[in-house]
Each structure stands twice: as C-alpha cells, then as structure tokens.
Design an enzyme around this catalytic site. Structure first.
Site, short mmCIF file in Angstrom:
data_model
loop_
_atom_site.label_atom_id
_atom_site.label_comp_id
_atom_site.label_asym_id
_atom_site.label_seq_id
_atom_site.Cartn_x
_atom_site.Cartn_y
_atom_site.Cartn_z
NE ARG A 1 -3.78 -2.14 2.53
CZ ARG A 1 -3.62 -3.37 2.99
NH1 ARG A 1 -2.45 -3.75 3.48
NH2 ARG A 1 -4.63 -4.22 2.96
CG ASN B 1 -3.06 6.89 -4.39
OD1 ASN B 1 -3.16 7.12 -5.60
ND2 ASN B 1 -3.36 5.72 -3.87
CB SER C 1 -7.41 6.93 -1.06
OG SER C 1 -8.61 7.49 -1.54
CG ASN C 2 -4.82 1.50 0.79
OD1 ASN C 2 -4.89 1.69 2.00
ND2 ASN C 2 -5.37 0.45 0.20
NE ARG D 1 -10.06 -7.82 3.19
CZ ARG D 1 -9.44 -6.81 2.57
NH1 ARG D 1 -8.53 -6.10 3.21
NH2 ARG D 1 -9.72 -6.53 1.31
CG HIS E 1 -5.54 -0.52 5.88
ND1 HIS E 1 -6.19 -1.70 6.15
CD2 HIS E 1 -5.73 -0.29 4.56
CE1 HIS E 1 -6.75 -2.15 5.03
NE2 HIS E 1 -6.48 -1.32 4.06
N1 LIG Z 1 -8.96 1.28 3.08
C1 LIG Z 1 -9.19 0.10 2.53
O1 LIG Z 1 -9.48 -0.86 3.23
C2 LIG Z 1 -9.15 -0.07 1.04
C3 LIG Z 1 -9.73 -1.19 0.42
C4 LIG Z 1 -9.73 -1.28 -0.97
C5 LIG Z 1 -9.13 -0.28 -1.73
N2 LIG Z 1 -8.53 0.76 -1.10
C6 LIG Z 1 -7.91 1.86 -1.84
O2 LIG Z 1 -8.93 2.66 -2.42
C7 LIG Z 1 -8.42 3.32 -3.58
C8 LIG Z 1 -9.38 3.11 -4.75
O3 LIG Z 1 -9.38 1.75 -5.13
P1 LIG Z 1 -10.28 1.28 -6.37
O4 LIG Z 1 -10.12 -0.18 -6.46
O5 LIG Z 1 -11.65 1.86 -6.26
O6 LIG Z 1 -9.49 1.96 -7.58
P2 LIG Z 1 -10.09 2.40 -9.00
O7 LIG Z 1 -8.90 2.61 -9.90
O8 LIG Z 1 -11.18 1.48 -9.43
O9 LIG Z 1 -10.78 3.80 -8.71
C9 LIG Z 1 -10.04 4.92 -8.35
C10 LIG Z 1 -10.65 6.11 -9.06
O10 LIG Z 1 -9.97 7.30 -8.65
C11 LIG Z 1 -10.12 8.20 -9.72
N3 LIG Z 1 -9.23 9.33 -9.60
C12 LIG Z 1 -7.94 9.45 -9.99
N4 LIG Z 1 -7.50 10.68 -9.73
C13 LIG Z 1 -8.50 11.37 -9.16
C14 LIG Z 1 -8.65 12.71 -8.71
N5 LIG Z 1 -7.64 13.58 -8.75
N6 LIG Z 1 -9.84 13.07 -8.20
C15 LIG Z 1 -10.87 12.20 -8.13
N7 LIG Z 1 -10.80 10.91 -8.57
C16 LIG Z 1 -9.63 10.52 -9.08
C17 LIG Z 1 -9.82 7.34 -10.94
O11 LIG Z 1 -10.30 7.95 -12.13
C18 LIG Z 1 -10.54 6.04 -10.59
O12 LIG Z 1 -11.83 5.96 -11.17
C19 LIG Z 1 -7.02 2.75 -3.80
O13 LIG Z 1 -6.05 3.62 -3.27
C20 LIG Z 1 -7.06 1.45 -3.02
O14 LIG Z 1 -5.77 1.02 -2.62
C21 LIG Z 1 -8.55 0.88 0.26
#
Ligand SMILES: NC(=O)c1ccc[n+]([C@@H]2O[C@H](COP(=O)([O-])OP(=O)(O)OC[C@H]3O[C@@H](n4cnc5c(N)ncnc54)[C@H](O)[C@@H]3O)[C@@H](O)[C@H]2O)c1
Length: 289
Positions: free
Chosen positions: A60, A67, A91-92, A123, A147
């Site tokens: 992450r 990010n 977001s990560n 989980r 996390h």
């Molecule tokens: N906290 C948790 O438990 C957990 C769990 C799963 C995923 N995540 C994290 O969540 C995030 C999203 O994962 P995902 O699978 O939905 O990814 P994804 O790629 O499907 O979606 C991310 C979206 O962010 C958009 N984006 C990019 N730049 C942007 C900006 N400046 N403003 C607004 N939107 C923007 C992209 O266009 C994309 O549609 C990742 O960082 C992932 O690691 C965290």
C-alpha cells in the site's frame, strides 16, 4: 447521492447503472454523476476512494506519492464545497491519506476518519467463521493499528457469541494448544495479507465489495446516530499512548462523528504488536513531510 470522478462519463455511467437497479431493489434515491466538485455542495458525508489501487506485488505504501497528489485536490474540493461534511477516507496508504485529508481540510478530527479496521476485522471474522464452521453473524473479532502488514488482530477477545475463539480452536484440535496457536497464526497472517490476496487474484484492481460495505456501515452509524463501537482510523491525542497520528482504534460513531475513542488495556504481546504498527504508521506519515 453524488458519485465524483475526474474521468468524464465514468461516474455518470456508474450512477445510471445503480439507479436503474432501483425498481428491483426498491429505493428512491436521487443519484448523480459528477466531474465538478461544485456538485458535492452541501454533502453530509463524503467517502473518498480516489487514487490508484495496488498492482500484484505492490505494498500500500508504494502508492504514496501518486495518491498524495490526488488526495490534495480531493481534500481541497471537499473543504470548499462540503465544509460541514464528515469524511471517510478509503484511499491507500490509508493512514497517510487520512492524515493528509485532515491537514488540508482543517476539519476537526472527529469529522475526518479512515476506513480500515471495519474491513480488516470483517476479514478476520470471516476466516475465523470458516475455520470453525460457524455463522459469520456470531463472530466478534477486532483488528487495530495501521492498515498495513503490521495490523493487530486482537485474538484474546475474539469470540463466537461470547465463547472464546482460542478455546473453540483448541477443542477442535482435541486440546492440542500448539496446533491451535499454529492455526490462529495462519488466520492472523491471512488477515494481514487479505487485501494483497484479492489484488493477487484480480491482477488489476483491489477489493471493491467488502471495503464498500465497511464504509457504508460507518456512514450509517454517523447518519443514523447509531453510537456503534467500530474500529476506526482516528487521530489520537494521547489515547493508547499515541499523540498526533492516525491509528486504528475502537471508536463510538454517532451523529457527531467520532464521539469517543474507547481505550482498553493491551497485554504485553498485543502492546508490542501495536507499538510496531504505530512505528510503521509514523514512518509512513513522516515520509510525506
Ligand atoms: N482502506 C481500505 O481498506 C481499502 C480497500 C480497498 C481499496 N482501497 C484503496 O482505495 C483506492 C481506490 O481503489 P479502487 O479499487 O476503487 O481503484 P479504481 O482505480 O477502481 O478507482 C479509483 C478512481 O480514482 C479516480 N481518480 C484518480 N485521480 C482522481 C482525482 N484527482 N480526483 C478524483 N478521482 C480521481 C480514478 O479515475 C478512478 O476511477 C485505492 O487507493 C485502493 O488502494 C482501500
């Protein structure tokens, strides 16, 4: 409900798809897709998932530089258009992104929190239920700390409707304590690597459904003033011996956001794991400076 993304057509298409399920699922919500932050004006709650997900083999923390830039623009948009909102960051790398979001929005820490513990605990609970052959509904298990791979599943208090999980595992293996410890260590390891397990299978993208359900549980607790006690990534001010860092701890979530950070005593082993996890969070967050 407004779905925002920078990609034109994507949030519009997603919301249309969700809205067209409404007659089947029986809901009358108004859904809008947006590429302009002005459209989130007056939002009560903002769930932030903007940012790259991991690819197989990535941690992450590898996502931090990209990010952080995204989180900066998202936080500025929230600050301008939804200044009274509660923010749940997904977001990560989570612990760093929620820190950044709170710094930029300058919202009180009771209104800016991260979602990690609800998912990590779910989980852990699922793996326990599958090991014991019981319903997930009856398993209570909590995961604290950052996390990342150092997250801290609290084994001592994990139970199936009040019956200690460790005792149930020991009984399953005819009182073999060593075997039970080995089984639990495997459950803990799987929990710590559970996000990566999904990423490894999907190849492109990370978990969707379980993180979404987890964030919704938090949002509902706030919007419906449920006073739920959930593991939340919260800014600590001396609780659990930590000051000025976001770490996953039990919190009461209600109409005022994080209404209380609930402390309890950790045993020596849990404390050592928690300290290790906090050290990892500090290293990650301090690397952004
Ligand atoms: N906290 C948790 O438990 C957990 C769990 C799963 C995923 N995540 C994290 O969540 C995030 C999203 O994962 P995902 O699978 O939905 O990814 P994804 O790629 O499907 O979606 C991310 C979206 O962010 C958009 N984006 C990019 N730049 C942007 C900006 N400046 N403003 C607004 N939107 C923007 C992209 O266009 C994309 O549609 C990742 O960082 C992932 O690691 C965290």
């Amino acid at each position: 409900m407004v779905l925002f993304d920078i990609v034109e057509g994507l949030p519009q298409g997603k919301t249309l798809d969700i809205a067209e399920a409404s007659p089947v699922d029986n809901f009358d919500a108004t859904l809008t897709g947006a590429n302009d932050y002005a459209d989130i004006k007056g939002a009560d709650i903002v769930i932030v998932t903007a940012g790259l997900p991991r690819k197989p083999g990535m941690s992450r923390d590898d996502l931090i530089a990209t990010n952080a830039k995204i989180m900066q623009s998202v936080s500025e948009g929230i600050k301008q258009y939804a200044p009274n909102s509660f923010v749940i960051v997904i977001s990560n790398p989570l612990d760093a992104m929620v820190t950044l979001c709170q710094k930029i929005t300058e919202f009180p820490s009771s209104r800016v929190m991260g979602m990690a513990g609800v998912l990590d605990s779910a989980r852990f609970a699922a793996f326990i239920a599958w090991e014991l052959g019981v319903s997930v509904k009856d398993v209570n298990a909590m995961v604290l700390g950052g996390h990342g791979d150092t997250m801290v599943p609290i084994i001592r208090y994990a139970n199936v409707n009040g019956v200690p999980v460790m005792e149930l595992i020991e009984r399953k293996y005819n009182g073999d304590k060593a075997k039970a410890k080995e089984v639990m260590a495997a459950l803990v390891k799987r929990t710590q690597g559970a996000g990566g397990e999904v990423v490894g299978l999907l190849k492109t993208g990370s978990a969707f459904y379980s993180p979404a359900s987890s964030a919704i549980a938090m949002a509902e607790a706030i919007l419906r003033d449920q006073k739920r006690l959930l593991p939340v990534c919260a800014l600590l001010n001396g609780e659990f011996g930590v000051k000025g860092y976001y770490v996953g701890v039990p919190c009461v979530l209600g109409a005022n956001g994080i209404e209380k950070i609930v402390e309890f005593s950790l045993d020596a082993e849990e404390q050592a794991m928690f300290d290790n996890s906090v050290a990892a969070v500090k290293e990650l967050v301090d690397s952004m400076k």
